[in-house]
Design a protein around this motif. Structure first.
Motif, PDB file in Angstrom:
ATOM      1  N   PHE A 146       0.710  -1.294  -0.019  1.00 43.89           N
ATOM      2  CA  PHE A 146      -0.025  -0.075  -0.061  1.00 43.89           C
ATOM      3  C   PHE A 146       0.735   1.394   0.066  1.00 43.89           C
ATOM      4  N   ALA A 147       2.074   1.220   0.679  1.00 49.30           N
ATOM      5  CA  ALA A 147       3.058   2.330   0.803  1.00 49.30           C
ATOM      6  C   ALA A 147       3.256   2.508  -0.797  1.00 49.30           C
ATOM      7  N   PHE A 148       3.817   1.351  -1.465  1.00 45.98           N
ATOM      8  CA  PHE A 148       4.352   1.492  -2.643  1.00 45.98           C
ATOM      9  C   PHE A 148       3.393   2.025  -3.681  1.00 45.98           C
ATOM     10  N   ILE A 149       1.994   1.703  -3.586  1.00 38.01           N
ATOM     11  CA  ILE A 149       1.039   2.357  -4.495  1.00 38.01           C
ATOM     12  C   ILE A 149       0.637   3.633  -4.182  1.00 38.01           C
ATOM     13  N   THR A 150       0.519   3.946  -3.001  1.00 34.50           N
ATOM     14  CA  THR A 150       0.377   5.502  -2.513  1.00 34.50           C
ATOM     15  C   THR A 150       1.421   6.300  -3.218  1.00 34.50           C
ATOM     16  N   VAL A 151       2.708   5.978  -3.035  1.00 38.83           N
ATOM     17  CA  VAL A 151       3.820   6.884  -3.601  1.00 38.83           C
ATOM     18  C   VAL A 151       3.533   7.165  -5.051  1.00 38.83           C
ATOM     19  N   ALA A 152       3.284   5.525  -5.586  1.00 34.61           N
ATOM     20  CA  ALA A 152       3.097   5.707  -7.024  1.00 34.61           C
ATOM     21  C   ALA A 152       2.123   6.543  -7.483  1.00 34.61           C
ATOM     22  N   LEU A 153       0.862   6.607  -6.929  1.00 32.52           N
ATOM     23  CA  LEU A 153      -0.313   7.483  -7.353  1.00 32.52           C
ATOM     24  C   LEU A 153       0.116   8.937  -6.906  1.00 32.52           C
ATOM     25  N   PHE A 154       1.126   9.314  -5.794  1.00 30.57           N
ATOM     26  CA  PHE A 154       1.520  10.649  -5.691  1.00 30.57           C
ATOM     27  C   PHE A 154       2.241  11.046  -6.882  1.00 30.57           C
ATOM     28  N   PHE A 155       3.292  10.266  -7.162  1.00 28.11           N
ATOM     29  CA  PHE A 155       4.095  10.863  -8.265  1.00 28.11           C
ATOM     30  C   PHE A 155       3.646  11.005  -9.511  1.00 28.11           C
ATOM     31  N   LEU A 156       2.432  10.110  -9.858  1.00 23.36           N
ATOM     32  CA  LEU A 156       1.737  10.217 -10.952  1.00 23.36           C
ATOM     33  C   LEU A 156       0.854  11.339 -10.984  1.00 23.36           C
ATOM     34  N   LYS A 157       0.443  12.174  -9.903  1.00 26.59           N
ATOM     35  CA  LYS A 157      -0.203  13.175  -9.825  1.00 26.59           C
ATOM     36  C   LYS A 157      -1.610  12.690 -10.107  1.00 26.59           C
ATOM     37  N   ILE A 158      -2.162  11.457  -9.684  1.00 24.76           N
ATOM     38  CA  ILE A 158      -3.609  10.875  -9.770  1.00 24.76           C
ATOM     39  C   ILE A 158      -3.991  10.456  -8.369  1.00 24.76           C
TER      40      ILE A 158
END
Length: 511
Positions: free
Chosen positions: A130-142
Motif C-alpha cells: 500500500f505504501a508503494f501504491i500510494t507513493v506511485a499514485l502521488f508521483f503520477l499526480k492522480i
C-alpha cells in the motif's frame, strides 16, 4: 512430521502379511508378504505441497482483488472515468502482494501450517504494498482521483481476508498431514547405521512432510539389520522396483556413501527406470560442496541424482493440454470415426472397437482402445505375433485404417479418461517382441520410457520409428527417441509433435 509409527503400522503390516502369505497377488508382484502389505497401504495418491502452495497463491490473489473491487463498487460506485485506474491499482496491488509474500517465504509449508509466527511479515508486506501504491499514485499526480476511505477500507479488509484464508489453510494442511493426504513418501535404500542416522535427523525436524515407508538393502540381515530405527527392511533393490510399482512413492533416498561408487552406480542403474525423485543422502559425507549443490529435507542435505519427470504444475499443465486437445480431436474427427465404424461393420463381423492390454505409466496395465483392423477370430490381444506386410489376419478396411493411423482415433477417449496422454511414448502390448525377444530383453532400461504417461503420438513416431519392429535396432531407436522426449519435455515440444503428426502419419512401417 508424518512417519510410520513403528509400533502400530509395522505390527499391523506384519499381521496382515501373515494372513496373505499364500496370496497369488504376492507371487505376481514378486514381493514378500510384508512388503506387499506395506505397499498396499500407500496405493492412494497424495496432494503435492507445491500444488497446494501454488493454489493458495492464486486464491489469495483473487480474494484480495475481489475484496478491493467489492469495496470500490459499494463505496465509490462504477464510474467510466475512474474505473480503469481503480482496476489497475487493484490488480497490480494484489499481484505485487503475492509476489512479495513469496519472496518473504510465506507460502512455504511450515508458514502455511503455522501462520501465527508469520503475521508480522504478512502485515509488513501488505503495508509495504500500500505504501508503494500510494507513493506511485502521488508521483503520477492522480492520487486525488482515488478515495482514501476505499484505500483504508481495503487495507483493513484485505488483511483480515488473508488471515482468515491462512487459518483455513493451516487447518486443512494439518488435517491432510495427519491423515496422510499431503506428504512425501520416501523409501530408504541402504540400511545399517547410516540409515538410522538419517532417520533420526529427519524425525528431529518438526515440520517435515516426509513419511518413511520402509528400507530396502541388498545386504543380508547380518550386515543390514531387519529393523532400523523402528522401520522394517522390506527387501532388496529388485523388490524395491516392484514395490514402487504398487505403492505411490515420491522419493528414494540412497544412504550409501559417495565413496562406495561401484555400489551406488550399480544401484542407480536399476532404480532410474522409476518415475520418482532419487536423492543421495549427504548427511554422513565429510566431502562438502556449495550449499546450492544440495536440496534439503528439513536440515538434511541431499544430492539430487534423478528428478521425477513432469511433476507438480507441469503435470497439471499437461493434463489440461490433454483434455483440451482430446475433446478437440473427438469433435473434429467424429465424422471420420463414424464412417470408419460403419465400414468395419460392413467389412467383417465382430465388434467395432478392439481393446488391448498394454503397459502404461509406471508399468501399470491399461486398456487401450482401437478400431478393429483384424478378423475377429484372428485378433491377437497380447501381440505375440507382429503384424507384417500383407498379413492375412488384417481386413481390407483394416489395411487402410492402420496405414493412415485412423485405427488409433478411439484413443482420444483414453486420453480424456486419463490412461493416455496426447503425446508420449507409445504404449506397447504386453507380449510385443522384436526379433523374437521381449522389448525389455532387447533394450537395457526399456521400462524407463514408462516414467511418463504413454501417448497417442510421440517423438519416435513422427521420426519414422512406428509400426513393425522386426529387428532389435527398431525398438532400440524407439526407446532412444522416447527417452529424449522425456528428458526434454515441454508443452511447446508436445505442441510441435502434435502439429507434425498428421504430416508424418503415412509410414511404410505400418501394416
Amino acid at each position: 512430521m508424518n512417519t510410520i509409527n513403528p509400533n502400530t503400522e509395522f505390527t499391523k503390516a506384519v499381521e496382515a502379511s501373515k494372513a496373505s502369505s499364500s496370496s497369488p497377488d504376492t507371487a505376481a508382484k514378486g514381493l514378500n508378504p510384508l512388503a506387499l502389505e506395506v505397499a498396499r497401504q500407500f496405493r492412494t495418491d497424495t496432494l503435492s505441497a507445491v500444488l497446494v502452495a501454488g493454489a493458495v497463491r492464486i486464491v489469495e490473489m483473487v480474494l484480495l482483488a475481489v475484496c478491493g473491487l467489492g469495496i470500490y463498487l459499494v463505496h465509490v460506485g462504477y464510474e467510466p472515468e475512474t474505473a480503469p485506474g481503480y482496476l489497475f491499482a487493484i490488480a497490480g496491488s494484489s499481484l505485487l502482494t503475492v509476489i512479495a509474500l513469496g519472496m518473504a517465504r510465506c507460502y512455504e509449508m511450515p508458514a502455511l501450517r503455522n501462520p501465527l509466527p508469520n503475521i508480522g511479515r504478512i502485515f509488513l508486506v501488505w503495508a509495504g504494498t500500500f505504501a508503494f501504491i500510494t507513493v506511485a499514485l502521488f508521483f503520477l499526480k492522480i492520487s486525488s482521483e482515488f478515495s482514501r476511505v476505499w484505500l483504508a477500507s481495503w487495507f483493513v479488509a484485505g488483511f483480515v481476508v488473508m488471515m482468515v484464508l491462512r487459518a483455513i489453510v493451516a487447518h486443512l494442511t494439518r488435517r491432510w498431514a495427519r491423515n496422510g493426504r499431503m506428504e512425501r513418501r520416501a523409501v530408504i535404500v541402504g540400511g545399517g547405521a547410516p540409515a538410522e542416522s538419517l532417520i533420526r535427523q529427519i524425525e528431529a525436524h518438526p515440520y517435515n512432510d516426509i513419511r518413511i515407508c520402509g528400507i530396502f538393502d541388498d545386504r543380508d540381515d547380518v550386515r543390514s539389520p531387519r529393523v532400523v530405527a523402528g522401520y522394517p527392511k522390506l527387501g532388496n533393490t529388485d523388490e524395491l522396483i516392484e514395490f514402487a510399482r504398487v505403492a505411490r512413492i515420491d522419493m528414494l533416498i540412497v544412504t550409501l556413501p559417495i565413496t562406495a561408487e561401484a555400489r551406488v552406480l550399480q544401484m542407480l542403474r536399476k532404480l532410474w527406470v522409476l518415475p520418482i525423485d532419487i536423492r543421495l543422502s549427504a548427511h554422513t559425507n565429510h566431502l562438502r560442496f556449495r550449499p546450492r549443490t544440495y536440496s534439503y529435507i528439513g536440515d538434511v542435505p541431499m544430492l539430487d541424482v534423478f528428478d521425477r519427470p513432469i511433476s507438480d504444475w507441469d503435470r497439471v499443465a499437461k493434463r489440461a493440454f490433454d483434455i483440451v486437445f482430446s475433446l478437440l480431436g473427438i469433435i473434429v474427427f467424429s465424422p471420420v470415426m463414424l464412417i470408419t465404424a460403419i465400414a468395419i461393420k460392413l467389412d467383417s463381423p465382430g465388434p467395432v472397437i478392439f481393446k488391448q492390454k498394454r503397459y502404461g505409466f509406471n508399468n501399470e496395465i491399461i486398456e487401450v482402445w482401437k478400431f478393429r483392423s483384424m478378423y475377429t477370430d484372428q485378433c491377437d490381444p497380447a501381440a505375440r505375433k507382429l503384424v507384417t506386410k500383407d498379413d492375412p489376419r488384417v481386413t481390407r478396411v483394416g489395411r487402410f485404417i492402420r496405414k493412415s493411423s485412423i485405427d488409433e482415433l478411439p484413443q482420444f477417449f483414453n486420453v480424456l479418461g486419463g490412461t493416455l496422454s496426447m503425446v508420449g511414448p507409445r504404449p506397447h502390448a504386453l507380449s510385443a517382441k522384436a526379433n523374437n525377444q521381449l522389448y525389455n530383453e532387447v533394450v537395457d532400461g526399456y521400462f524407463a520410457r514408462h516414467r511418463v504417461k504413454p501417448g497417442v503420438t510421440g517423438w519416435a513416431q513422427i521420426n519414422g520409428w512406428r509400426g513393425e519392429t522386426d529387428s532389435e535396432e527398431k525398438i532400440q531407436k524407439r526407446v532412444e527417441f522416447d527417452l529424449y522426449y522425456i528428458e526434454n519435455w515441454s508443452l511447446l515440444f508436445d505442441l510441435k509433435i502434435l502439429l507434425l503428426t498428421p504430416f508424418r502419419l503415412l509410414s511404410k512401417n505400418a501394416y
